[in-house]
Design an enzyme around this catalytic site. Structure first.
Site, mmCIF file in Angstrom:
data_model
loop_
_atom_site.group_PDB
_atom_site.id
_atom_site.type_symbol
_atom_site.label_atom_id
_atom_site.label_comp_id
_atom_site.label_asym_id
_atom_site.label_seq_id
_atom_site.Cartn_x
_atom_site.Cartn_y
_atom_site.Cartn_z
ATOM 1 N N HIS A 115 0.843 -1.199 0.000
ATOM 2 C CA HIS A 115 0.000 0.000 0.000
ATOM 3 C C HIS A 115 0.878 1.248 0.000
ATOM 4 O O HIS A 115 2.067 1.185 0.307
ATOM 5 C CB HIS A 115 -0.903 0.037 1.238
ATOM 6 C CG HIS A 115 -0.134 0.176 2.513
ATOM 7 N ND1 HIS A 115 0.532 -0.871 3.105
ATOM 8 C CD2 HIS A 115 0.101 1.261 3.307
ATOM 9 C CE1 HIS A 115 1.130 -0.452 4.205
ATOM 10 N NE2 HIS A 115 0.903 0.846 4.348
ATOM 11 N N ASP A 117 0.633 5.037 1.901
ATOM 12 C CA ASP A 117 -0.096 5.469 3.104
ATOM 13 C C ASP A 117 -1.309 6.347 2.773
ATOM 14 O O ASP A 117 -1.206 7.362 2.074
ATOM 15 C CB ASP A 117 0.853 6.209 4.058
ATOM 16 C CG ASP A 117 1.812 5.237 4.737
ATOM 17 O OD1 ASP A 117 1.426 4.061 4.944
ATOM 18 O OD2 ASP A 117 2.939 5.653 5.051
ATOM 19 N N HIS A 265 4.631 0.358 -0.127
ATOM 20 C CA HIS A 265 5.457 -0.440 0.787
ATOM 21 C C HIS A 265 4.645 -1.585 1.386
ATOM 22 O O HIS A 265 3.416 -1.607 1.313
ATOM 23 C CB HIS A 265 6.083 0.428 1.878
ATOM 24 C CG HIS A 265 5.107 1.188 2.713
ATOM 25 N ND1 HIS A 265 4.527 2.363 2.308
ATOM 26 C CD2 HIS A 265 4.586 0.922 3.928
ATOM 27 C CE1 HIS A 265 3.703 2.805 3.232
ATOM 28 N NE2 HIS A 265 3.702 1.937 4.233
ATOM 29 N N ARG A 282 5.593 6.384 13.792
ATOM 30 C CA ARG A 282 5.597 7.021 12.471
ATOM 31 C C ARG A 282 5.049 8.438 12.536
ATOM 32 O O ARG A 282 4.081 8.697 13.269
ATOM 33 C CB ARG A 282 4.734 6.188 11.521
ATOM 34 C CG ARG A 282 4.897 6.542 10.058
ATOM 35 C CD ARG A 282 4.041 5.646 9.174
ATOM 36 N NE ARG A 282 2.665 6.118 9.133
ATOM 37 C CZ ARG A 282 1.655 5.437 8.588
ATOM 38 N NH1 ARG A 282 1.867 4.252 8.058
ATOM 39 N NH2 ARG A 282 0.443 5.934 8.575
HETATM 40 C C1 SIN Z 1 3.693 1.103 7.566
HETATM 41 O O1 SIN Z 1 2.943 0.517 6.781
HETATM 42 O O2 SIN Z 1 3.803 2.333 7.563
HETATM 43 C C2 SIN Z 1 4.485 0.305 8.570
HETATM 44 C C3 SIN Z 1 5.556 -0.501 7.984
HETATM 45 C C4 SIN Z 1 6.125 -1.490 8.950
HETATM 46 O O3 SIN Z 1 5.481 -1.834 9.970
HETATM 47 O O4 SIN Z 1 7.222 -1.972 8.705
#
Ligand code: SIN
Length: 315
Positions: A115, A117, A265, A282
């Site tokens: 996905h 974000d 990602h 994050r």
């Molecule tokens: C995310 O999707 O922002 C998190 C990625 C992760 O947990 O490595």
């Protein structure tokens, strides 16, 4: 840093990790305010490498926010799942935050979980900055893929075809979810739906990116359901090809900083087969409304734009 590190005015060591995406950056202390040359060099590296990594940067929440703010306005931690108490800008990525995420999906595909974000919002965050705190000794890697090279590697006729298409991105509970768990309730209460161009023109570089966030993009506007499904599966398979992507092994103190306008990602799921804990935090930076090759902007169908954390703090 090894011999391929790239020189720049700010004297950062920029060490590429693959042909098309990902570079590790050394020679900078992110706990302190950056010089304008360092901000420019980091931003240039982000645009070139799409995701950049730093090691041994043991930031507090406050330092994480201060580092992020040098690159843009911070959003609220997460528009659906909220934020860490006392820090409206920080989203906690704990191991079990979305344990039910794939509950309703009986058929897992190679692109499941990939996905970009919050693309269900009309103005998805332009960048995300993820900080590793508690990291398993093995497992738990994150992967990113370069959506610009993916676009460029399509055949010319297919590029022309997708240039004119738009996709509907939706953040809604997975099919079959019970509706009683916290994840499903949060998503039900904050449903987001937007129509974006399938090809996004990068506002800083002018490059075209295949804007096909597999986790949120549900169908292509104007196509018959079967046409949409087959084309999306082809594009999702294409964008997640290993040669367009990079895989990052976390350590405590690692930071990943990525451009959501040109990447997708994949969060790890192997951690659920291990007993180790995993905790990251994050921040995300306020993004603009995507624009397609024809100059048409995205439109919101349901929900509100992703606002600044500052506005939440005032309420
Ligand atoms: C995310 O999707 O922002 C998190 C990625 C992760 O947990 O490595």
């Amino acid at each position: 840093m090894n011999a391929v590190a790239i020189e720049n005015e700010a004297e950062l060591a920029i060490n590429p990790l693959s042909a098309h995406i990902g570079a590790e950056i050394g020679g900078v202390d992110l706990t302190r305010p950056l010089s304008s040359a360092q901000v420019s060099a980091i931003r240039a590296a982000l645009l070139k490498w799409r995701v950049i990594f730093f090691r041994e940067q043991f930031l507090s929440h406050e330092q994480h926010i201060a580092f992020s703010a040098q690159f843009g306005e911070l959003t609220v931690g997460h528009p659906v799942f909220g934020h860490v108490d006392g820090h409206p800008e920080i989203y906690s990525i704990s191991k079990f935050r979305k344990a039910t995420r794939f509950a309703g999906q009986s058929v897992l595909r190679p692109w499941t979980g990939w996905h970009t974000d919050v693309t269900a919002a009309v103005n998805p965050p332009f960048a995300s900055i993820l900080r590793g705190v508690t990291i398993p000794p093995y497992g738990g890697d994150t992967q990113w893929t370069n959506l610009v090279i993916a676009y460029e590697k399509l055949s010319a006729p297919l590029r022309t075809f997708v240039d004119g298409l738009r996709g509907v991105h939706r953040f809604a509970p997975p099919q079959g979810a019970s509706g009683t768990d916290a994840f499903t309730k949060a998503v039900t209460d904050h449903t987001l739906v937007s129509e974006h161009p399938l090809v996004r023109v990068h506002p800083e570089t002018g490059e075209r990116a295949l804007y096909v966030s597999p986790g949120f993009l549900k169908h292509i506007a104007g196509l018959a359901p079967r046409e949409s499904q087959v084309l999306l599966e082809l594009l999702w398979e294409h964008v997640t090809r290993p040669e367009f992507s990079v895989r990052f092994k976390w350590e405590p103190g690692s930071i990943a900083f990525w451009d959501n306008r040109s990447t997708a990602h994949l969060a790890p799921t192997d951690i659920f087969d291990l007993d180790f804990d995993r905790q990251l935090y994050r921040t995300t930076l306020v993004g603009d409304v995507p624009v397609g090759p024809d100059g048409q902007k995205s439109v919101s169908i349901e929900g509100t734009p992703v606002g600044a954390a500052a506005a939440v703090a005032l309420n």
